[in-house]
Write a protein that holds these residues in place. Structure first.
Motif, short mmCIF file in Angstrom:
data_model
loop_
_atom_site.label_atom_id
_atom_site.label_comp_id
_atom_site.label_asym_id
_atom_site.label_seq_id
_atom_site.Cartn_x
_atom_site.Cartn_y
_atom_site.Cartn_z
N ALA A 1 13.85 24.63 -34.49
CA ALA A 1 13.06 23.69 -33.70
C ALA A 1 12.52 22.57 -34.60
O ALA A 1 11.92 22.86 -35.64
CB ALA A 1 11.91 24.41 -33.00
N TYR A 2 12.75 21.33 -34.20
CA TYR A 2 12.19 20.17 -34.87
C TYR A 2 11.22 19.54 -33.89
O TYR A 2 11.65 18.89 -32.93
CB TYR A 2 13.30 19.18 -35.25
N LEU A 3 9.91 19.73 -34.11
CA LEU A 3 8.93 19.32 -33.12
C LEU A 3 7.97 18.29 -33.69
O LEU A 3 7.80 18.17 -34.90
CB LEU A 3 8.14 20.55 -32.64
N ARG A 4 7.30 17.57 -32.78
CA ARG A 4 6.29 16.60 -33.14
C ARG A 4 5.04 16.87 -32.32
O ARG A 4 5.09 17.49 -31.25
CB ARG A 4 6.78 15.16 -32.87
N ALA A 5 3.91 16.40 -32.81
CA ALA A 5 2.68 16.52 -32.06
C ALA A 5 2.79 15.74 -30.76
O ALA A 5 3.37 14.66 -30.72
CB ALA A 5 1.51 16.00 -32.89
N GLY A 6 2.28 16.29 -29.69
CA GLY A 6 2.34 15.62 -28.41
C GLY A 6 2.06 16.58 -27.27
O GLY A 6 1.81 17.77 -27.48
N ASP A 7 2.11 16.06 -26.07
CA ASP A 7 1.86 16.88 -24.90
C ASP A 7 2.84 18.04 -24.84
O ASP A 7 4.04 17.87 -25.04
CB ASP A 7 2.00 16.03 -23.62
N GLY A 8 2.30 19.21 -24.53
CA GLY A 8 3.15 20.37 -24.35
C GLY A 8 3.50 21.10 -25.63
O GLY A 8 4.21 22.11 -25.57
N LEU A 9 3.02 20.62 -26.79
CA LEU A 9 3.41 21.26 -28.05
C LEU A 9 2.97 22.72 -28.10
O LEU A 9 3.76 23.60 -28.44
CB LEU A 9 2.84 20.50 -29.24
N GLU A 10 1.72 22.99 -27.75
CA GLU A 10 1.24 24.37 -27.85
C GLU A 10 1.94 25.28 -26.85
O GLU A 10 2.24 26.44 -27.16
CB GLU A 10 -0.28 24.41 -27.64
N SER A 11 2.24 24.75 -25.67
CA SER A 11 2.98 25.55 -24.68
C SER A 11 4.38 25.87 -25.17
O SER A 11 4.89 26.98 -24.98
CB SER A 11 3.03 24.82 -23.34
N LEU A 12 5.00 24.89 -25.84
CA LEU A 12 6.34 25.13 -26.35
C LEU A 12 6.31 26.12 -27.52
O LEU A 12 7.17 27.01 -27.63
CB LEU A 12 6.98 23.81 -26.78
N LEU A 13 5.31 25.99 -28.40
CA LEU A 13 5.18 26.95 -29.49
C LEU A 13 4.93 28.36 -28.95
O LEU A 13 5.45 29.34 -29.49
CB LEU A 13 4.05 26.54 -30.42
N ALA A 14 4.15 28.46 -27.88
CA ALA A 14 3.90 29.77 -27.27
C ALA A 14 5.19 30.36 -26.70
O ALA A 14 5.45 31.56 -26.81
CB ALA A 14 2.84 29.66 -26.18
N ALA A 15 6.00 29.50 -26.09
CA ALA A 15 7.28 29.97 -25.54
C ALA A 15 8.22 30.40 -26.66
O ALA A 15 8.94 31.41 -26.54
CB ALA A 15 7.92 28.86 -24.70
N LEU A 16 8.22 29.67 -27.78
CA LEU A 16 9.04 30.07 -28.92
C LEU A 16 8.53 31.38 -29.52
O LEU A 16 9.31 32.22 -29.97
CB LEU A 16 9.03 28.95 -29.97
N GLN A 17 7.22 31.53 -29.53
CA GLN A 17 6.63 32.76 -30.06
C GLN A 17 7.09 33.97 -29.24
O GLN A 17 7.33 35.06 -29.78
CB GLN A 17 5.11 32.65 -30.03
N ALA A 18 7.24 33.79 -27.92
CA ALA A 18 7.63 34.89 -27.03
C ALA A 18 9.14 35.05 -26.92
O ALA A 18 9.62 36.03 -26.35
CB ALA A 18 7.04 34.65 -25.64
N ALA A 19 9.90 34.11 -27.47
CA ALA A 19 11.36 34.16 -27.31
C ALA A 19 11.95 35.32 -28.13
O ALA A 19 11.51 35.59 -29.25
CB ALA A 19 11.97 32.84 -27.77
N PRO A 20 12.98 35.98 -27.59
CA PRO A 20 13.63 37.08 -28.32
C PRO A 20 14.60 36.54 -29.35
O PRO A 20 15.82 36.70 -29.25
CB PRO A 20 14.35 37.84 -27.20
N ALA A 21 14.06 35.88 -30.37
CA ALA A 21 14.92 35.22 -31.36
C ALA A 21 14.13 35.01 -32.64
O ALA A 21 12.89 35.00 -32.65
CB ALA A 21 15.41 33.88 -30.83
N GLN A 22 14.87 34.84 -33.73
CA GLN A 22 14.28 34.31 -34.96
C GLN A 22 14.10 32.82 -34.76
O GLN A 22 15.00 32.14 -34.25
CB GLN A 22 15.18 34.56 -36.15
N VAL A 23 12.95 32.31 -35.16
CA VAL A 23 12.63 30.90 -34.93
C VAL A 23 12.14 30.27 -36.22
O VAL A 23 11.27 30.82 -36.90
CB VAL A 23 11.57 30.74 -33.83
#
Length: 405
Positions: free
Chosen positions: A246-268
């Protein structure tokens, strides 16, 4: 405006000025840095004018070119709410006022004169191009489809933006009036139309037809994505499971996306720009790491299974060249257009920042949907076998040879 006598370097060649005026991140500076390194290897000196001196320092570009501040400006209160075409982009990047544009244009002319540059090469620097035209200097321009629009008159509307030709022509007429008033202040010849900004300019699109923000509406010199191959090598560890980069930037939805990545069944592995890592470190877990340093993107893409990003052209193209599907979150017009292009040939999904409930299901589909992976592999196969390290040297050598002719 009168030219000063050219200042020669040790090899007797006047310098070439490289310039980046708009945009953020590495996408515009990294190619110019690679060009500066190549030109230095053949005895040609360069100067680099940029609005991002900190990024130039991070990339170490001072090793190959002296760094100068680029004249920049901002849109005034007349900024349009929704950009419809390249003319609107120019308007919102400081071409809204004759006085404002004349000041920046005069500064660019002075920079070119005092540096004794023999030519100009830009990556997203329209005012610098206009200055080169005033001084009758040869110029070249690198860019994506977004920063080098099709030279139709009027400039075409951005795809998915409803704009009648009458509106496009009216927009261009307003901007052209500003340009020609600014040129008159410098006692320079007026432009017959905005498209003539690129007249006689050597153009190189560092992209592919499928990733052209305007779609398949032109014949162009698509040189492809250069390979810069720098940054931190990625070590995923010994555990083998789905891998998300994941290549992310600060902005709307960042924390929600990080939370979704945290819950994803994958190495991130998350590369986060514009935000201190410490502020989001609580999203880390075994198998999820957040980095605040540059990653060796090509190696990381080749070793992951899918990519999540905010619509950076270079990162998305790198993922697809490695045959990896993309989940693209967009915050601006340029990113949205690219995301829709990738989705149009089935190699990616578009993620709207204001729909956090969709993040988790979208990540799961990115991992599981075989059609996304197949489309990405087809893109990779189409451009396999090209020596991407030679893209910029070959292009810039061809242009320099024309200068010497």
């Amino acid at each position: 405006m009168r030219r000063r006598r050219r200042r020669m370097n040790r090899q007797g060649l006047p310098p070439i000025l490289l310039a980046a005026e708009l945009g953020h991140g590495q996408g515009h500076l990294a190619p110019l840095g690679a060009i500066a390194a190549h030109l230095a290897s053949r005895g040609q000196s360069c100067l680099l004018a940029t609005h991002q001196p900190e990024m130039a320092e991070t990339l170490g570009l001072h090793r190959h070119a002296s760094i100068l501040p680029a004249p920049t400006g901002m849109a005034g209160p007349q900024a349009v709410r929704l950009q419809a075409s390249y003319a609107s982009l120019l308007h919102d990047c400081g071409w809204h006022s004759p006085v404002a544009l004349a000041g920046r244009l005069r500064a660019w002319c002075s920079l070119l004169q005092f540096s004794s540059a023999q030519a100009l090469l830009v990556d997203h620097a329209p005012t610098a191009l206009l200055a080169a035209r005033v001084l009758r200097l040869p110029a070249a321009a690198l860019g994506t489809g977004f920063s080098l629009p099709p030279l139709h008159n009027p400039f075409p509307a951005y795809p998915t933006i409803p704009a009648r030709e009458e509106r496009l022509r009216d927009n261009e007429a307003r901007v052209l009036l500003v340009v020609n008033e600014a040129l008159a202040a410098l006692r320079a010849e007026p432009l017959p139309n905005l498209q003539s900004l690129f007249s006689g300019v050597e153009l190189g699109l560092k992209t592919y037809p499928e990733l052209d923000h305007y779609g398949s509406v032109r014949e162009a010199n698509y040189i492809g994505l250069p390979d810069f191959s720098s940054g931190l090598a990625v070590d995923w560890g010994k555990t083998r499971g789905p891998r998300l980069l994941a290549y992310l930037r600060a902005g709307d939805g960042l924390e929600s996306l990080l939370a979704a990545l945290q819950a994803a069944p994958a190495q991130v592995l998350v590369r986060l720009a514009d935000l201190p890592r410490a502020t989001v470190a609580h999203f880390e877990r075994p198998g999820l790491r957040i980095l605040d340093r540059n990653v060796w993107l090509r190696q990381a893409m080749e070793s992951c299974d899918a990519f999540v990003g905010s619509g950076s052209h270079g990162a998305v193209a790198e993922a697809l060249l490695a045959g990896k599907p993309c989940l693209i979150q967009h915050f601006q017009m340029e990113q949205r257009l690219l995301a829709e292009r990738v989705a149009s040939f089935g190699a990616g999904l578009v993620l709207a920042p204001d729909q956090p409930d969709s993040f988790g299901p979208a990540l799961q589909r990115l991992l599981d949907d075989p059609t996304l992976h197949q489309a990405a592999r087809r893109f990779a196969a189409r451009y396999a076998g090209r020596n991407r390290q030679r893209i910029l040297p070959q292009w810039v050598d061809g242009w320099v040879e024309k200068l010497a002719a």
